[in-house]
Design a protein around this motif. Structure first.
Motif: not given
Length: 195
Positions: A11-12, A145-148, A159-163, A166-168
């Motif tokens: 969960x991001x 947590x990730x920045x917008x 971007x790699x995490x966001x895409x 397995x990530x929501x």
């Protein structure tokens, strides 16, 4: 969605600066620790360092309470002149690597990782992102947590995490904060009971 798709294990939480991402993560952590004290939760969070109303920087804090500087506008040593900068802050990569990176070691018995945050400051460490990716590939649930994206542009590692399949990604704002905390908690409980 295909039946072969694995359920999300990451969960991001994203949103604008100051919206409450760290607060949400810490409240979910505290609730999990109180409701399920047997869980082994590893990771870290960042918190602001303030003097009166002025933000001087950030520190990295492990979930067991150890802490050290992450970034500051007040560093003035000869060594700090060579450190990377983000805005007005000098980033103490060595401090991050000595505290946060060891917390991201995949170990038997770990039930959940909390990573606050995967952002520009943390990504100056050459060992940080590979550690995050090892956690992501371990199949152990993650709350991070990730920045917008700024001006529509994402930091490549973010971007790699966001895409990642397995990530929501959940976007936090002032209106949905309280509901989002309960939603994140419930999703994590479901992930943890499925493992």
């Amino acid at each position: 969605m295909a039946a072969a798709t694995a359920p999300a294990k990451c969960i991001l939480v994203t949103g604008p600066p100051g919206v409450g991402k760290t607060t949400l993560v810490m409240r979910v952590f505290e609730t999990l620790r109180a409701s399920q004290p047997h869980l082994s939760i590893r990771g870290f969070y960042t918190r602001e360092v303030r003097e009166a109303s002025e933000r001087l920087g950030f520190e990295v804090v492990t979930l067991d309470g150890r802490h050290g500087p992450l970034a500051s506008s007040k560093f003035s040593s000869a060594e700090s002149l060579r450190w990377p900068t983000v805005g007005k802050y000098k980033v103490d990569v060595r401090s991050l690597e000595s505290l946060a990176v060891p917390e991201l070691q995949v170990k038997e018995g770990t039930n959940l990782f909390i990573i606050d945050e995967v952002g520009k400051m943390e990504l100056f460490s050459s060992s940080f992102f590979p550690a995050v990716m090892r956690v992501l590939e371990s199949d152990i649930p993650i709350l991070a947590t990730i920045p917008i994206p700024k001006f529509g542009r994402d930091i490549p590692g973010v971007a790699r995490l966001r895409n990642h399949p397995g990530a929501t990604v959940l976007t936090l704002n002032a209106v949905n904060r309280d509901m989002m905390r309960e939603n994140v908690y419930n999703q994590l409980v479901n992930m943890l009971t499925a493992t």
